[in-house]
Design a protein around this motif. Structure first.
Motif, short mmCIF file in Angstrom:
data_model
loop_
_atom_site.label_atom_id
_atom_site.label_comp_id
_atom_site.label_asym_id
_atom_site.label_seq_id
_atom_site.Cartn_x
_atom_site.Cartn_y
_atom_site.Cartn_z
N MET A 152 -18.75 0.06 -12.39
CA MET A 152 -17.48 0.39 -11.76
C MET A 152 -17.46 -0.18 -10.34
SD MET A 152 -15.84 2.16 -14.03
CE MET A 152 -14.62 3.17 -13.29
N SER A 153 -16.32 -0.62 -9.93
CA SER A 153 -16.15 -1.23 -8.62
C SER A 153 -15.88 -0.17 -7.55
CB SER A 153 -14.98 -2.21 -8.66
OG SER A 153 -14.66 -2.67 -7.38
N ARG A 154 -16.65 -0.24 -6.49
CA ARG A 154 -16.39 0.69 -5.37
C ARG A 154 -15.10 0.32 -4.65
NH1 ARG A 154 -22.35 0.93 -2.64
NH2 ARG A 154 -23.42 1.62 -4.51
N ILE A 155 -14.85 -0.97 -4.57
CA ILE A 155 -13.62 -1.44 -3.91
C ILE A 155 -12.40 -1.04 -4.73
CG2 ILE A 155 -12.36 -3.50 -3.15
CD1 ILE A 155 -14.71 -3.51 -1.49
N GLY A 156 -12.48 -1.20 -6.03
CA GLY A 156 -11.34 -0.92 -6.91
C GLY A 156 -10.92 0.53 -6.92
N LYS A 157 -11.83 1.44 -6.63
CA LYS A 157 -11.52 2.87 -6.63
C LYS A 157 -10.64 3.27 -5.46
CE LYS A 157 -15.79 4.24 -8.90
NZ LYS A 157 -17.05 4.96 -8.74
N GLN A 158 -10.69 2.49 -4.36
CA GLN A 158 -9.92 2.83 -3.16
C GLN A 158 -8.46 2.41 -3.35
OE1 GLN A 158 -11.80 0.71 -0.01
NE2 GLN A 158 -13.77 1.68 -0.32
N PRO A 159 -7.51 3.30 -3.06
CA PRO A 159 -6.10 2.89 -3.16
C PRO A 159 -5.69 2.03 -1.97
CG PRO A 159 -6.26 5.15 -2.42
CD PRO A 159 -7.66 4.70 -2.72
N VAL A 160 -4.66 1.24 -2.16
CA VAL A 160 -4.08 0.44 -1.08
C VAL A 160 -2.90 1.22 -0.53
CG1 VAL A 160 -2.93 -1.72 -0.49
CG2 VAL A 160 -4.81 -1.72 -2.12
N LEU A 161 -2.92 1.52 0.76
CA LEU A 161 -1.82 2.25 1.40
C LEU A 161 -0.66 1.29 1.66
CD1 LEU A 161 -3.90 4.35 3.93
CD2 LEU A 161 -3.06 5.05 1.70
N ILE A 162 0.55 1.76 1.40
CA ILE A 162 1.75 0.94 1.59
C ILE A 162 2.41 1.35 2.89
CG2 ILE A 162 3.96 0.27 0.61
CD1 ILE A 162 2.87 1.14 -2.12
N PRO A 163 2.53 0.44 3.88
CA PRO A 163 3.23 0.76 5.13
C PRO A 163 4.71 1.02 4.89
CG PRO A 163 1.89 -1.23 5.36
CD PRO A 163 1.92 -0.88 3.91
N ASP A 164 5.38 1.55 5.92
CA ASP A 164 6.79 1.94 5.80
C ASP A 164 7.72 0.78 5.45
OD1 ASP A 164 6.19 4.58 6.33
OD2 ASP A 164 6.44 4.32 8.51
N LYS A 165 7.52 -0.38 6.05
CA LYS A 165 8.44 -1.50 5.87
C LYS A 165 8.15 -2.35 4.63
CE LYS A 165 8.95 -1.90 10.85
NZ LYS A 165 8.72 -2.73 12.03
N VAL A 166 7.18 -1.92 3.82
CA VAL A 166 6.75 -2.72 2.67
C VAL A 166 7.20 -2.05 1.37
CG1 VAL A 166 4.75 -3.65 1.46
CG2 VAL A 166 4.79 -3.63 3.95
N LYS A 167 7.65 -2.88 0.43
CA LYS A 167 8.05 -2.39 -0.89
C LYS A 167 7.18 -3.08 -1.94
CE LYS A 167 11.92 -2.45 -4.09
NZ LYS A 167 13.17 -3.12 -4.40
N VAL A 168 6.54 -2.28 -2.79
CA VAL A 168 5.68 -2.80 -3.85
C VAL A 168 6.31 -2.46 -5.20
CG1 VAL A 168 3.39 -2.74 -4.90
CG2 VAL A 168 3.62 -2.56 -2.43
N THR A 169 6.46 -3.47 -6.04
CA THR A 169 7.03 -3.30 -7.37
C THR A 169 6.03 -3.80 -8.40
OG1 THR A 169 9.19 -3.79 -6.41
CG2 THR A 169 9.04 -3.80 -8.80
N VAL A 170 5.77 -2.98 -9.42
CA VAL A 170 4.85 -3.37 -10.50
C VAL A 170 5.65 -3.48 -11.79
CG1 VAL A 170 2.80 -2.73 -11.80
CG2 VAL A 170 2.92 -2.21 -9.37
#
Length: 172
Positions: free
Chosen positions: A1-19
């Motif tokens: 298991m990846s230690r890096i992959g377990k950490q979530p990426v925080l989304i700043p206020d001015k950023v929009k992420v679409t999956v």
């Protein structure tokens, strides 16, 4: 298991992420970046965080979800802060100029070298020898910088000199 992959990426206020399936689109003040990831990675957005998980317990899936997390973190940084690389042309009579969306390089050849600047990249020329390549996409900034550096390749006559007349130095 990846230690890096377990950490979530925080989304700043001015950023929009679409999956959308395996495609992640990140939009922000500096532009937008889009990447498609392997189906071995499940990407989800909730509560201003992007989380990652492997879809199955294979070695490939475990490696890819850490990679996907690092790439998305870089995409978020790119659309908020941006990426930049500085170049300097050294040589007698060597210079660079911008002509619309083309970069005109005079590097000692009998003809100028014209490079098309891709969309999403901003190139600034100061003092005719200093270039700054900026953009939201880290990979594209690096690719354009590498292409500019590649244009310094010398012909066999120029390589026989005891010293290099022209070098593009990567300062960052």
């Amino acid at each position: 298991m990846s230690r890096i992959g377990k950490q979530p990426v925080l989304i700043p206020d001015k950023v929009k992420v679409t999956v959308d399936g395996g495609t992640v689109l990140v939009e922000g003040p500096k532009g937008k970046v889009k990447r498609t990831f392997a189906s071995a990675v499940k990407v989800s957005v909730a509560d201003k965080k992007v989380t990652f998980a492997p879809t199955d317990q294979t070695r490939f899936a475990n490696a890819m979800y850490g990679t996907a997390r690092s790439v998305v973190a870089g995409m978020v940084k790119g659309v908020t802060e941006g990426y930049a690389k500085d170049l300097e042309i050294q040589g007698v009579g060597f210079k660079a100029n911008l002509k619309g969306s083309q970069l005109d390089l005079a590097l000692g050849y009998s003809h100028p070298i014209l490079m098309e600047i891709p969309e999403g990249i901003k190139v600034t020329v100061t003092e005719q020898t200093k270039l700054k390549v900026e953009g939201a996409d880290k990979q594209l900034v690096g690719a354009v910088t590498a292409e500019i550096r590649r244009s310094e390749e010398h012909t066999s006559e120029l390589q026989s000199l005891a010293y290099l007349v022209c070098r593009l130095l990567l300062e960052k």
